[in-house]
Structures are given as structure tokens and as C-alpha cells.
Design a protein around this motif. Structure first.
Motif, PDB file in Angstrom:
ATOM      1  N   ALA A 250      16.943  35.531  -3.877  1.00  8.89           N
ATOM      2  CA  ALA A 250      16.589  36.784  -3.724  1.00  8.89           C
ATOM      3  C   ALA A 250      15.329  36.514  -2.884  1.00  8.89           C
ATOM      4  CB  ALA A 250      16.395  37.963  -4.511  1.00  8.89           C
ATOM      5  N   LEU A 251      14.285  35.694  -3.320  1.00  7.19           N
ATOM      6  CA  LEU A 251      13.114  35.389  -2.861  1.00  7.19           C
ATOM      7  C   LEU A 251      13.121  34.602  -1.550  1.00  7.19           C
ATOM      8  CD1 LEU A 251       9.762  35.321  -3.223  1.00  7.19           C
ATOM      9  CD2 LEU A 251      10.286  33.258  -4.284  1.00  7.19           C
ATOM     10  N   ALA A 252      14.226  33.761  -1.565  1.00  9.25           N
ATOM     11  CA  ALA A 252      14.329  33.231  -0.244  1.00  9.25           C
ATOM     12  C   ALA A 252      14.711  33.986   1.103  1.00  9.25           C
ATOM     13  CB  ALA A 252      15.268  31.884  -0.536  1.00  9.25           C
ATOM     14  N   CYS A 253      15.771  35.010   0.535  1.00  2.39           N
ATOM     15  CA  CYS A 253      16.541  35.865   1.398  1.00  2.39           C
ATOM     16  C   CYS A 253      15.173  36.574   2.083  1.00  2.39           C
ATOM     17  CB  CYS A 253      17.460  36.883   0.727  1.00  2.39           C
ATOM     18  SG  CYS A 253      19.004  35.977   0.436  1.00  2.39           S
ATOM     19  N   ARG A 254      14.353  37.067   1.227  1.00  5.77           N
ATOM     20  CA  ARG A 254      13.177  37.967   1.931  1.00  5.77           C
ATOM     21  C   ARG A 254      12.244  37.097   2.778  1.00  5.77           C
ATOM     22  NH1 ARG A 254       7.978  38.937   1.862  1.00  5.77           N
ATOM     23  NH2 ARG A 254       7.140  41.139   1.560  1.00  5.77           N
ATOM     24  N   ARG A 255      12.264  35.894   2.496  1.00  4.19           N
ATOM     25  CA  ARG A 255      11.328  35.048   3.486  1.00  4.19           C
ATOM     26  C   ARG A 255      12.029  34.874   4.748  1.00  4.19           C
ATOM     27  NH1 ARG A 255      10.339  31.512   0.012  1.00  4.19           N
ATOM     28  NH2 ARG A 255      11.918  30.055   0.450  1.00  4.19           N
ATOM     29  N   ILE A 256      13.447  34.520   4.654  1.00  2.93           N
ATOM     30  CA  ILE A 256      14.218  34.174   6.006  1.00  2.93           C
ATOM     31  C   ILE A 256      14.270  35.452   6.498  1.00  2.93           C
ATOM     32  CG2 ILE A 256      16.398  33.430   6.548  1.00  2.93           C
ATOM     33  CD1 ILE A 256      16.494  31.851   3.900  1.00  2.93           C
ATOM     34  N   ALA A 257      14.459  36.534   6.055  1.00  2.00           N
ATOM     35  CA  ALA A 257      14.564  38.052   7.021  1.00  2.00           C
ATOM     36  C   ALA A 257      13.371  38.128   7.576  1.00  2.00           C
ATOM     37  CB  ALA A 257      15.061  39.077   5.941  1.00  2.00           C
ATOM     38  N   ARG A 258      11.991  37.751   7.039  1.00  2.00           N
ATOM     39  CA  ARG A 258      11.072  38.225   7.497  1.00  2.00           C
ATOM     40  C   ARG A 258      10.625  37.200   8.851  1.00  2.00           C
ATOM     41  NH1 ARG A 258       4.936  39.219   5.060  1.00  2.00           N
ATOM     42  NH2 ARG A 258       3.890  39.327   7.019  1.00  2.00           N
ATOM     43  N   VAL A 259      10.873  36.061   8.464  1.00  2.00           N
ATOM     44  CA  VAL A 259      10.735  34.962   9.447  1.00  2.00           C
ATOM     45  C   VAL A 259      11.821  35.384  11.073  1.00  2.00           C
ATOM     46  CG1 VAL A 259      11.091  32.887  10.498  1.00  2.00           C
ATOM     47  CG2 VAL A 259       9.964  33.142   8.334  1.00  2.00           C
ATOM     48  N   SER A 260      12.899  35.742  10.658  1.00  2.00           N
ATOM     49  CA  SER A 260      13.962  36.013  11.605  1.00  2.00           C
ATOM     50  C   SER A 260      13.549  37.236  12.540  1.00  2.00           C
ATOM     51  CB  SER A 260      15.375  36.271  10.957  1.00  2.00           C
ATOM     52  OG  SER A 260      15.486  37.392  10.487  1.00  2.00           O
ATOM     53  N   SER A 261      12.917  38.131  11.979  1.00  2.00           N
ATOM     54  CA  SER A 261      12.588  39.376  12.784  1.00  2.00           C
ATOM     55  C   SER A 261      11.071  39.462  12.818  1.00  2.00           C
ATOM     56  CB  SER A 261      12.924  40.616  11.732  1.00  2.00           C
ATOM     57  OG  SER A 261      14.209  40.714  11.629  1.00  2.00           O
ATOM     58  N   THR A 262      10.402  38.330  12.914  1.00  5.11           N
ATOM     59  CA  THR A 262       8.826  38.536  13.323  1.00  5.11           C
ATOM     60  C   THR A 262       8.840  38.051  14.703  1.00  5.11           C
ATOM     61  OG1 THR A 262       8.152  37.763  10.866  1.00  5.11           O
ATOM     62  CG2 THR A 262       6.705  37.468  12.842  1.00  5.11           C
ATOM     63  N   PRO A 263       8.125  38.995  15.655  1.00  7.80           N
ATOM     64  CA  PRO A 263       7.800  38.635  17.058  1.00  7.80           C
ATOM     65  C   PRO A 263       7.234  37.454  17.122  1.00  7.80           C
ATOM     66  CG  PRO A 263       7.355  40.915  16.417  1.00  7.80           C
ATOM     67  CD  PRO A 263       7.589  40.016  15.218  1.00  7.80           C
ATOM     68  N   PRO A 264       7.461  36.677  18.430  1.00 12.84           N
ATOM     69  CA  PRO A 264       6.597  35.647  18.691  1.00 12.84           C
ATOM     70  C   PRO A 264       5.147  35.604  18.459  1.00 12.84           C
ATOM     71  CG  PRO A 264       8.558  35.785  20.292  1.00 12.84           C
ATOM     72  CD  PRO A 264       8.315  36.982  19.355  1.00 12.84           C
ATOM     73  N   ALA A 265       4.616  34.534  18.231  1.00 10.37           N
ATOM     74  CA  ALA A 265       3.093  34.739  17.824  1.00 10.37           C
ATOM     75  C   ALA A 265       2.398  35.063  19.263  1.00 10.37           C
ATOM     76  CB  ALA A 265       2.636  33.515  17.354  1.00 10.37           C
TER      77      ALA A 265
END
Length: 281
Positions: A250-265
Motif C-alpha cells: 500500500a505504501l509503495a502504491c501511494r508513492r508510485i501513483a504520486r510519481v506517475s501523476s506529478t508534472p515535470p519539474a
């Protein structure tokens, strides 16, 4: 503390951030904010009971939703730009880089699971590796349909979001003796792909030149492809894990979902940049 049962209600939960606990029943998941001074916060301690398909599914859904919400909050008012043919080419390059690395990384995960004495997880990785092999060629066919030399293009175009996701996947496989992060990565990416149904595929087709079929890779990784069955299979595997490992997923799913939807820097590429990059400016 076990997976809490109250009458006919069974709950699972996982702390996915310092101030976020995802709690799940068979019907829904919700965000619980731990109270540091509460004497009887049952969700302050990790769960230790067995998983159940319905509650584990909701737990993972809640964790992915928390990651998407965190990405939206971090992005602020930034909105993705409208879809254009050039922007679809950019996305296809990203899909290529994600899909081309997947089989090898799953093979590494399979070997690690076998070495750790986890045959069920090894079998999951082997099945997924076989099913995902060759999907990168779909992206290349889509690029060819749009008039590009796909291999030459993907050799020079590396969208940063795809690069970040591949790095996350590789770290999940290589940084743990039992790479549960590989399972969480596959589940998160496949679950997010279910957001793309026939209506979205039609929108992509409408944005492309008339008569061009450049949605092969998308169709496979969408609600009309194999990902729906994969998501169900992933939940079965996670539900059978010990509580501590379900929490880790569950912790990893949250982290991966966040990275997948974060706009480019640096922000999204402008249309002019993309036209110049693809020789259409």
C-alpha cells in the motif's frame, strides 16, 4: 492488533504517510488522520491479521487515490495541456521506454522471489513477464503509423516522467531481497490504466490525422485491454500476503501513483517545443 473485525465488518489499514492512514472495508476506503494524543486510536498500530480480497482491493485503491491527491496538491493550478498529434508522439515515446524495460525488470524480480523462497510471487512475476513482452513494439508501430522512424526517435526522446517511473520500478526490484515494490508498481500502473476507456481512446483518435491508427499500445494498456484482468490477479496476490507486506504494498502504491501523476519539474513541453523536436516546426 489484527485486521479489525466489528460484527460483520472487517477492516484493513496501512499508514502511508506520517499523517495518513488508509482504512478499508469491503465497500470503501477512507483517509484517517492519526491523533497523537488519543488513547485508543486502533489504527495507530499496524494491522497484523489476514487479508481479504474485498478489503485488500479497497486498501490499494485508497493508497493509489492518496498518491494522486498528493500529486494534485503539489502541482497546484498546473493543468496538462490539450492533446495534439505531437503531444501523443511524446506520450508514445514515454510508453515505449516504460514497456521496453518491463520484461527484464520482471525477470529480475522473478529471480529474487525464487531466491527468497516465494514461489507464488515468482509465478506472478513470470506470468506478467510473458504477458508484457513485446508491448514496446506496439508503441513503435504507433510511431510508424504517424510517419516516424520509431527506433531512431525513442533513442533520442526520453520523457522525464517515463524516466522517473522506470527508475522507480528498477529501484523497487533491485533494492529489496523480496521486491514487493515490483508487485505494487505493476498494480498501480495497471490500475491507473483502467481510467482510459473507449471514450478516451476515441478522443486520442480524434486528435490524430484522419485514418491513422496509433492507439495500439494504448488499447492494450487500458480498460479495454488486458489490464482489468491483471488488476484482479494482482489483488489476489496481495491479499494473500502477510499484513506487514500488504502494508508495504500500500505504501509503495501511494508513492508510485504520486510519481506517475506529478508534472515535470520544468513544466510541460510547449507545443512549439514538441513541433521543433519532431521536425514539424
Amino acid at each position: 492488533m489484527t485486521g479489525r473485525s466489528t460484527g460483520a465488518v472487517t477492516l484493513e489499514w496501512a499508514r502511508v504517510a506520517d499523517d495518513e492512514v488508509i482504512v478499508a472495508s469491503a465497500e470503501k476506503a477512507w483517509l484517517h488522520r492519526p491523533d497523537p494524543i488519543a488513547a485508543h486510536d486502533v489504527f495507530a498500530a499496524p494491522m497484523t491479521g489476514p487479508g481479504r480480497l474485498e478489503t485488500t482491493e479497497r486498501l490499494l485503491e485508497g493508497a493509489i487515490g492518496a498518491g494522486l491527491r498528493a500529486a494534485r496538491l503539489a502541482a497546484g493550478p498546473i493543468e496538462p495541456p490539450p492533446l495534439t498529434p505531437e503531444r501523443w508522439v511524446w506520450r508514445l515515446c514515454g510508453l515505449y521506454h516504460m514497456t521496453t524495460r518491463t520484461p527484464a525488470l520482471l525477470a529480475e524480480a522473478e529471480a529474487k522471489f525464487r531466491a527468497a523462497g516465494r514461489p507464488a510471487l515468482a509465478a506472478w512475476a513470470a506470468d506478467r513477464r510473458r504477458e508484457e513482452t513485446g508491448h514496446d513494439r506496439l508503441a513503435l508501430r504507433d510511431l510508424a503509423a504517424l510517419g516516424f522512424d520509431g527506433p531512431a526517435l525513442v533513442a533520442r526522446v526520453h520523457p522525464p516522467n517515463a524516466k522517473a517511473m522506470v527508475a522507480l520500478f528498477a529501484a523497487a526490484v533491485r533494492d529489496a531481497a523480496v521486491p514487493l515494490g515490483a508487485l505494487a508498481y505493476a498494480h498501480t500502473v495497471e490500475r491507473l490504466a483502467l481510467r482510459f476507456g473507449r471514450a478516451y481512446i476515441d478522443r486520442v483518435r480524434a486528435a490524430l490525422p484522419k485514418g491513422v491508427d496509433a492507439t495500439r499500445c494504448l488499447r492494450v494498456h487500458s480498460a479495454v485491454g488486458s489490464d482489468a484482468a491483471h488488476v484482479r490477479d494482482n489483488v489476489v496476490v496481495v491479499a494473500g500476503l502477510p499484513a506487514a507486506e500488504r502494508i508495504a504494498c500500500a505504501l509503495a502504491c501511494r508513492r508510485i501513483a504520486r510519481v506517475s501523476s506529478t508534472p515535470p519539474a520544468g513544466g510541460y513541453r510547449t507545443q512549439a517545443d514538441l513541433e521543433s523536436m519532431f521536425g514539424r516546426g
